[in-house]
Scaffold this motif. Structure first.
Motif, PDB file in Angstrom:
ATOM      1  N   HIS A   4       9.436   0.863   3.254  1.00  0.00           N
ATOM      2  CA  HIS A   4       8.328   1.779   3.520  1.00  0.00           C
ATOM      3  C   HIS A   4       7.540   1.330   4.743  1.00  0.00           C
ATOM      4  CE1 HIS A   4       5.178   4.684   2.773  1.00  0.00           C
ATOM      5  NE2 HIS A   4       4.280   3.714   2.679  1.00  0.00           N
ATOM      6  N   LEU A   5       7.248   0.033   4.828  1.00  0.00           N
ATOM      7  CA  LEU A   5       6.526  -0.490   5.990  1.00  0.00           C
ATOM      8  C   LEU A   5       7.300  -0.239   7.273  1.00  0.00           C
ATOM      9  CD1 LEU A   5       5.139  -3.814   4.508  1.00  0.00           C
ATOM     10  CD2 LEU A   5       3.764  -2.101   5.730  1.00  0.00           C
ATOM     11  N   SER A   6       8.595  -0.441   7.234  1.00  0.00           N
ATOM     12  CA  SER A   6       9.429  -0.210   8.408  1.00  0.00           C
ATOM     13  C   SER A   6       9.411   1.258   8.814  1.00  0.00           C
ATOM     14  CB  SER A   6      10.861  -0.685   8.131  1.00  0.00           C
ATOM     15  OG  SER A   6      11.628  -0.646   9.295  1.00  0.00           O
ATOM     16  N   ALA A   8      11.502  -8.194  -6.637  1.00  0.00           N
ATOM     17  CA  ALA A   8      10.242  -8.492  -7.342  1.00  0.00           C
ATOM     18  C   ALA A   8       9.348  -7.258  -7.383  1.00  0.00           C
ATOM     19  CB  ALA A   8       9.519  -9.644  -6.648  1.00  0.00           C
ATOM     20  N   PRO A   9       8.517  -7.139  -8.417  1.00  0.00           N
ATOM     21  CA  PRO A   9       7.590  -6.006  -8.513  1.00  0.00           C
ATOM     22  C   PRO A   9       6.480  -6.123  -7.466  1.00  0.00           C
ATOM     23  CG  PRO A   9       7.145  -7.583 -10.249  1.00  0.00           C
ATOM     24  CD  PRO A   9       8.381  -8.071  -9.543  1.00  0.00           C
ATOM     25  N   THR A  10       5.860  -5.001  -7.178  1.00  0.00           N
ATOM     26  CA  THR A  10       4.730  -4.944  -6.243  1.00  0.00           C
ATOM     27  C   THR A  10       3.587  -4.182  -6.912  1.00  0.00           C
ATOM     28  OG1 THR A  10       5.244  -2.815  -5.208  1.00  0.00           O
ATOM     29  CG2 THR A  10       6.402  -4.764  -4.339  1.00  0.00           C
ATOM     30  N   PRO A  11       2.409  -4.184  -6.321  1.00  0.00           N
ATOM     31  CA  PRO A  11       1.317  -3.368  -6.857  1.00  0.00           C
ATOM     32  C   PRO A  11       1.598  -1.866  -6.799  1.00  0.00           C
ATOM     33  CG  PRO A  11       0.441  -5.100  -5.462  1.00  0.00           C
ATOM     34  CD  PRO A  11       1.932  -5.099  -5.278  1.00  0.00           C
ATOM     35  N   CYS A  12       2.611  -1.458  -6.049  1.00  0.00           N
ATOM     36  CA  CYS A  12       3.042  -0.053  -6.009  1.00  0.00           C
ATOM     37  C   CYS A  12       4.050   0.126  -7.145  1.00  0.00           C
ATOM     38  CB  CYS A  12       3.705   0.269  -4.678  1.00  0.00           C
ATOM     39  SG  CYS A  12       2.709  -0.107  -3.242  1.00  0.00           S
ATOM     40  N   PRO A  13       3.688   0.810  -8.210  1.00  0.00           N
ATOM     41  CA  PRO A  13       4.512   0.841  -9.422  1.00  0.00           C
ATOM     42  C   PRO A  13       5.971   1.235  -9.211  1.00  0.00           C
ATOM     43  CG  PRO A  13       2.413   1.926  -9.819  1.00  0.00           C
ATOM     44  CD  PRO A  13       2.478   1.609  -8.347  1.00  0.00           C
ATOM     45  N   ASP A  14       6.261   2.107  -8.266  1.00  0.00           N
ATOM     46  CA  ASP A  14       7.629   2.575  -8.064  1.00  0.00           C
ATOM     47  C   ASP A  14       8.426   1.713  -7.094  1.00  0.00           C
ATOM     48  OD1 ASP A  14       7.092   4.676  -9.796  1.00  0.00           O
ATOM     49  OD2 ASP A  14       6.494   6.020  -8.163  1.00  0.00           O
ATOM     50  N   TYR A  15       7.774   0.727  -6.482  1.00  0.00           N
ATOM     51  CA  TYR A  15       8.425  -0.056  -5.434  1.00  0.00           C
ATOM     52  C   TYR A  15       8.662  -1.505  -5.843  1.00  0.00           C
ATOM     53  CZ  TYR A  15       7.337   3.350  -1.656  1.00  0.00           C
ATOM     54  OH  TYR A  15       7.264   4.438  -0.841  1.00  0.00           O
ATOM     55  N   ALA A  16       9.869  -1.977  -5.607  1.00  0.00           N
ATOM     56  CA  ALA A  16      10.140  -3.416  -5.583  1.00  0.00           C
ATOM     57  C   ALA A  16       9.834  -3.868  -4.152  1.00  0.00           C
ATOM     58  CB  ALA A  16      11.600  -3.682  -5.929  1.00  0.00           C
ATOM     59  N   VAL A  17       9.866  -5.149  -3.901  1.00  0.00           N
ATOM     60  CA  VAL A  17       9.575  -5.659  -2.555  1.00  0.00           C
ATOM     61  C   VAL A  17      10.475  -5.003  -1.519  1.00  0.00           C
ATOM     62  CG1 VAL A  17       9.658  -7.726  -1.093  1.00  0.00           C
ATOM     63  CG2 VAL A  17       8.557  -7.835  -3.334  1.00  0.00           C
ATOM     64  N   ARG A  18      11.750  -4.821  -1.833  1.00  0.00           N
ATOM     65  CA  ARG A  18      12.670  -4.193  -0.863  1.00  0.00           C
ATOM     66  C   ARG A  18      12.204  -2.790  -0.477  1.00  0.00           C
ATOM     67  NH1 ARG A  18      17.657  -4.758  -1.427  1.00  0.00           N
ATOM     68  NH2 ARG A  18      17.664  -6.311  -3.083  1.00  0.00           N
ATOM     69  N   HIS A  19      11.705  -2.020  -1.429  1.00  0.00           N
ATOM     70  CA  HIS A  19      11.222  -0.669  -1.127  1.00  0.00           C
ATOM     71  C   HIS A  19       9.946  -0.722  -0.290  1.00  0.00           C
ATOM     72  CE1 HIS A  19      13.343  -0.107  -5.129  1.00  0.00           C
ATOM     73  NE2 HIS A  19      14.131   0.452  -4.233  1.00  0.00           N
ATOM     74  N   LEU A  20       9.079  -1.663  -0.616  1.00  0.00           N
ATOM     75  CA  LEU A  20       7.846  -1.823   0.144  1.00  0.00           C
ATOM     76  C   LEU A  20       8.155  -2.184   1.597  1.00  0.00           C
ATOM     77  CD1 LEU A  20       4.758  -1.916   0.217  1.00  0.00           C
ATOM     78  CD2 LEU A  20       4.902  -4.276  -0.608  1.00  0.00           C
ATOM     79  N   ASP A  44       8.324  14.019  10.697  1.00  0.00           N
ATOM     80  CA  ASP A  44       8.355  15.224   9.862  1.00  0.00           C
ATOM     81  C   ASP A  44       8.843  14.990   8.444  1.00  0.00           C
ATOM     82  OD1 ASP A  44       7.428  16.607  12.022  1.00  0.00           O
ATOM     83  OD2 ASP A  44       9.379  17.388  12.624  1.00  0.00           O
ATOM     84  N   THR A  45       9.261  13.785   8.119  1.00  0.00           N
ATOM     85  CA  THR A  45       9.801  13.493   6.796  1.00  0.00           C
ATOM     86  C   THR A  45       8.705  13.006   5.863  1.00  0.00           C
ATOM     87  OG1 THR A  45      11.913  12.905   7.789  1.00  0.00           O
ATOM     88  CG2 THR A  45      11.515  12.134   5.536  1.00  0.00           C
ATOM     89  N   ASP A  46       8.617  13.617   4.703  1.00  0.00           N
ATOM     90  CA  ASP A  46       7.666  13.206   3.680  1.00  0.00           C
ATOM     91  C   ASP A  46       8.131  11.870   3.101  1.00  0.00           C
ATOM     92  OD1 ASP A  46       6.192  12.772   1.353  1.00  0.00           O
ATOM     93  OD2 ASP A  46       6.403  14.824   0.623  1.00  0.00           O
ATOM     94  N   PRO A  47       7.316  10.810   3.205  1.00  0.00           N
ATOM     95  CA  PRO A  47       7.754   9.513   2.719  1.00  0.00           C
ATOM     96  C   PRO A  47       7.941   9.448   1.205  1.00  0.00           C
ATOM     97  CG  PRO A  47       5.443   9.430   3.338  1.00  0.00           C
ATOM     98  CD  PRO A  47       5.970  10.775   3.743  1.00  0.00           C
ATOM     99  N   GLY A  48       7.437  10.427   0.486  1.00  0.00           N
ATOM    100  CA  GLY A  48       7.571  10.432  -0.964  1.00  0.00           C
ATOM    101  C   GLY A  48       8.833  11.106  -1.466  1.00  0.00           C
ATOM    102  N   GLU A  49       9.681  11.579  -0.551  1.00  0.00           N
ATOM    103  CA  GLU A  49      10.889  12.291  -0.960  1.00  0.00           C
ATOM    104  C   GLU A  49      11.888  11.406  -1.702  1.00  0.00           C
ATOM    105  OE1 GLU A  49      12.589  14.241   2.431  1.00  0.00           O
ATOM    106  OE2 GLU A  49      11.083  15.814   2.428  1.00  0.00           O
ATOM    107  N   SER A  50      11.948  10.131  -1.334  1.00  0.00           N
ATOM    108  CA  SER A  50      12.893   9.218  -1.976  1.00  0.00           C
ATOM    109  C   SER A  50      12.408   7.783  -1.788  1.00  0.00           C
ATOM    110  CB  SER A  50      14.297   9.383  -1.380  1.00  0.00           C
ATOM    111  OG  SER A  50      14.276   9.054  -0.003  1.00  0.00           O
ATOM    112  N   LEU A  51      13.005   6.868  -2.539  1.00  0.00           N
ATOM    113  CA  LEU A  51      12.659   5.465  -2.372  1.00  0.00           C
ATOM    114  C   LEU A  51      13.126   5.000  -1.001  1.00  0.00           C
ATOM    115  CD1 LEU A  51      13.472   3.783  -5.805  1.00  0.00           C
ATOM    116  CD2 LEU A  51      11.239   4.077  -4.749  1.00  0.00           C
TER     117      LEU A  51
END
Length: 192
Positions: free
Chosen positions: A40-42, A25-37, A61-68
């Protein structure tokens, strides 16, 4: 020191209602489906737990924006535990002192704790909206997030950590104002 437990517990309470049918399902974060969100939370729970402990390495040390973000297969047991560990790590005064690292960025401990709280609060709202659940936040967490986001939200140089702020009436509930400052529309719903 802020208590991250109310925000972390609120997110953990949302997880039981997240069926497998909602993972795409979509989320308010345009690039994230619920699974990605959820992934990300984890990941952020683990990274900011380690930031509180000053346990530097791949998690900090890992940039969270590097990949989904990837969602672990056992996320239903891992994520609540990580959220609990996150809150526990920020209960120690040492977590808030000195400098630490998260997302590859070095910052004061007190700022990292506030960023961690804000991330959990905002993404908890994202998850609730994406999965059709009600969301409430404790007053102290809302006040802290508002104080972090409001000062630079509408300046030309800083468009906020989540995107350009969305104007919300001054008389709106504090949660709506925080969500607006984070670059989200407080009335967001899937398909809207």
């Amino acid at each position: 020191m802020l208590d991250l437990a109310p925000a972390a517990q609120r997110v953990a309470a949302l997880l039981d209602a997240v069926g497998d049918d909602l993972l795409d399902a979509p989320t308010p974060c345009p690039d994230y489906a619920v699974r990605h969100l959820l992934g990300h939370l984890s990941g952020l729970a683990l990274a900011f737990r380690d930031a509180a402990r000053k346990d530097f390495g791949p998690t900090t040390d890992t940039d969270p924006g590097e990949s989904l973000p990837e969602l672990e297969e056992d996320w239903r047991t891992v994520l609540p535990r990580r959220l609990g560990d996150l809150a526990a790590a920020w209960r120690t005064p040492e977590a808030w002192e000195g400098t630490t690292r998260a997302g590859g960025v070095t910052l004061p401990g007190e700022v990292a704790g506030l960023v961690a709280l804000n991330e959990v609060l905002i993404h908890g709202w994202d998850l609730a909206r994406a999965t059709g659940q009600e969301y409430t936040a404790d007053e102290a967490s809302l006040q802290a997030s508002y104080a972090m986001l409001a000062p630079t939200a509408f300046s030309a140089q800083d468009r906020g950590p989540f995107g350009p702020p969305v104007p919300v009436p001054d008389g709106a509930p504090l949660l709506d104002r925080v969500i607006g400052l984070s670059g989200r529309r407080p009335d967001w719903r899937p398909g809207k």
